[in-house]
Write a protein that holds these residues in place. Structure first.
Motif, PDB file in Angstrom:
ATOM      1  N   LEU A   1      75.990  49.486  53.487  1.00 25.45           N
ATOM      2  CA  LEU A   1      76.951  48.221  53.893  1.00 25.45           C
ATOM      3  C   LEU A   1      76.473  47.093  52.562  1.00 25.45           C
ATOM      4  O   LEU A   1      77.149  46.885  51.878  1.00 25.45           O
TER       5      LEU A   1
ATOM      6  N   SER B   1      89.628  50.453  49.114  1.00 28.36           N
ATOM      7  CA  SER B   1      88.982  50.338  50.695  1.00 28.36           C
ATOM      8  C   SER B   1      88.144  51.652  49.742  1.00 28.36           C
ATOM      9  O   SER B   1      87.259  52.577  49.214  1.00 28.36           O
TER      10      SER B   1
ATOM     11  N   ALA C   1      88.131  45.847  49.446  1.00 33.31           N
ATOM     12  CA  ALA C   1      86.808  45.938  48.661  1.00 33.31           C
ATOM     13  C   ALA C   1      86.852  45.519  47.431  1.00 33.31           C
ATOM     14  O   ALA C   1      87.452  46.072  46.684  1.00 33.31           O
TER      15      ALA C   1
ATOM     16  N   ASP D   1      82.879  54.917  58.219  1.00 29.44           N
ATOM     17  CA  ASP D   1      83.775  53.821  58.281  1.00 29.44           C
ATOM     18  C   ASP D   1      84.444  54.012  56.610  1.00 29.44           C
ATOM     19  O   ASP D   1      84.089  54.162  56.279  1.00 29.44           O
TER      20      ASP D   1
ATOM     21  N   VAL E   1      85.899  50.352  54.650  1.00 26.66           N
ATOM     22  CA  VAL E   1      85.813  48.816  54.463  1.00 26.66           C
ATOM     23  C   VAL E   1      86.591  48.402  53.386  1.00 26.66           C
ATOM     24  O   VAL E   1      86.951  48.950  52.598  1.00 26.66           O
ATOM     25  N   ARG E   2      87.647  47.440  54.310  1.00 27.73           N
ATOM     26  CA  ARG E   2      88.708  46.921  53.263  1.00 27.73           C
ATOM     27  C   ARG E   2      88.932  46.125  52.422  1.00 27.73           C
ATOM     28  O   ARG E   2      88.314  45.441  52.663  1.00 27.73           O
TER      29      ARG E   2
END
Ligand SMILES: Cc1cc2nc3c(=O)[nH]c(=O)nc-3n(C[C@H](O)[C@H](O)[C@H](O)COP(=O)(O)O)c2cc1C
Ligand SMILES: [Mn+2]
Length: 473
Positions: free
Chosen positions: A362, A431, A409, A404, A406-407
């Motif tokens: 992350l 993303s 971004a 995963d 991550v939108r």
């Protein structure tokens, strides 16, 4: 350490990595040769002379630091180190750098030749059209743009591309309003004052590195470059602007930005993704009041090229992410790398606890500019080796459990995959896919044992038997 660009070129030559090319055409051909050479292994640096349409001696140097070895040389790191070790050494060196203020020199090499006022003629210098679809010639692809903040007086000196528009005009492309150059230009505009500016070509490679680094506002790239070299950058006041300009640079354009509204359409210019994701954009115009250059000047050209070719042979932004992980308290990071010209980030960790890999992912995702793909691997995988990384992806990651998205971004207007309508609305986000290509922590001790050689064992064998293996039949 090298003194200036010429000293750097000599050092590259001493490594056997310099090729001299005579008679190439600045119209696409120099760009094409540069891109082909950057794809070779090892990729040579190129010094073009006898450039079509220009006097012998007017040279262009490209692929300056596009290999790990030459990037290390520019950073003052041992060029014999393996790439990941070199990046780690840079990450550690960078952390310890304290700004080293520039000093004034008694003379400037670039005052050997000057054109002033009506005599200014940008077409006397070989500015290449780097890619066939480019909107024009670019004198600045690897040059730094120097400006002084009118409030505090600090000097910003970073890389923004510079397109030629006729005899005495160039545009300077600030990618977004947060660029330090754009912030400074706006301050002058708001005061109704002309903004002095200089374009510095053929600069010291340490300045090329500094010009790319994300430094805080108020921190001069000159101080960073001096710290990198362990010796202050020498500057000399530009006769037109009074700006402190690197005394050993090859070519200097001095002038002012025209008032707001006086823009010219800039581009298109081939981008580091390998596409033209933008058409022309209105850009600030610099009126060039003087051109200075050394005898037989050398332009440092650094065109964007199709990935994996990139301006720097060591992924400098990955060193930044490595520091971010350290600063955030993520332990046991054994490597960070970027592939596909920064578009893919890989973090290697020695997993110590459940969630460790995602925590690292992350943070890396948050700081991966334009990167759609973030991969975490275990410490036995070399993040700088794409084949090793893909082996981990295909053998340690169950996609239904270990990916995963991550939108919304961080990306950029340069992103070729943002739909045209969204881009027109100003969308610059995308993303990011996180792939945990690590042994699942819950059963890490029961993961199948390796049959493959470890990197250490393979290296020991190479040392003992390498000569025999490489012998030609
Ligand atoms: C070869 C090269 C070309 C670049 N061209 C541009 C450009 O045209 N416009 C831009 O805004 N940033 C460009 N960049 C990125 C900036 O130099 C970089 O983000 C830098 O940190 C910006 O400096 P600043 O923080 O002082 O504004 C380029 C970087 C490199 C290495
Ligand atoms: Mn800056």
């Amino acid at each position: 350490m090298y003194q200036d660009l010429r000293g750097f070129i000599s050092a590259v030559d001493a490594l056997g990595a310099l090729r001299r090319i005579d008679g190439a055409d600045p119209h696409h051909e120099i760009g094409g040769i540069t891109e082909v050479a950057a794809g070779l292994s090892p990729a040579p640096a190129l010094l073009f002379d006898g450039i079509k349409g220009f006097p012998a001696g007017h040279r262009i140097f490209s692929n300056a630091v596009t290999t790990p070895q030459r990037a290390a040389l520019a950073l003052g790191i041992d060029p014999k180190l393996r790439p990941l070790d070199a990046l780690k050494a840079w990450m550690e060196k960078r952390k310890g750098l304290t700004p080293c203020a520039p000093v004034e020199a008694v003379k400037a090499a670039w005052l050997e030749n000057s054109m002033r006022g009506d005599a200014v003629a940008l077409d006397k210098l070989p500015a290449p059209v780097w890619h066939a679809g480019d909107g024009g010639a670019y004198i600045g692809s690897g040059s730094i743009v120097v400006m002084r903040d009118p409030d505090i007086g600090w000097i910003n000196a970073s890389i923004y591309r510079v397109q030629v528009h006729g005899r005495d005009r160039v545009t300077i492309q600030f990618d977004h309003p947060g660029r330090h150059g754009a912030i400074i230009a706006k301050k002058y505009r708001d005061r109704g004052e002309p903004c002095p500016v200089a374009v510095v070509n053929g600069e010291d490679p340490a300045l090329f590195v500094a010009g790319f680094e994300y430094l805080p506002e108020g921190v001069s790239e000159y101080g960073f470059a001096g710290a990198l070299k362990g010796a202050p950058i020498e500057t000399f006041a530009g006769p037109v602007t009074g700006l402190p300009l690197p005394a050993q640079a090859e070519i200097i354009l001095e002038g002012h930005l025209l008032p707001a509204g006086d823009t010219l359409p800039e581009g298109p210019f081939g981008e580091f993704t390998g596409y033209y994701a933008n058409d022309t954009r209105p850009c600030p115009v610099m009126e060039v009041a003087a051109i200075h250059h050394r005898n037989d000047p050398i332009l440092l050209g650094s065109p964007p090229m199709k990935p994996p070719r990139f301006h720097f042979g060591l992924p400098l932004r990955a060193a930044g992410i490595w520091s971010n992980l350290d600063a955030a308290g993520v332990t046991d990071v054994t490597g960070v790398w970027q592939h596909v010209s920064q578009l893919m980030t890989v973090v290697a960790i020695k997993q110590r606890y459940d969630g460790h890999a995602k925590r690292a992912a992350l943070i890396a995702a948050a700081n991966s500019y334009m990167g759609r793909l973030v991969v975490v691997v275990d410490d036995d995988v070399d993040p700088s080796d794409l084949a090793d990384v893909m082996w981990a992806v295909t053998t340690r990651c169950e996609p239904s459990e270990q990916t995963d998205v991550v939108r919304n971004a961080w990306s950029s207007a340069l992103d070729p995959r943002i739909p045209p309508d969204a881009k027109a609305r100003g969308v610059t986000a995308h993303s990011k896919l996180i792939i945990e290509a690590v042994k699942p922590f819950a059963w890490i001790d029961r993961f199948p044992k390796l049959s493959a050689l470890s990197h250490e064992d393979a290296r020991a064998i190479e040392e003992k038997w390498g000569a025999a293996l490489k012998a030609t039949p």
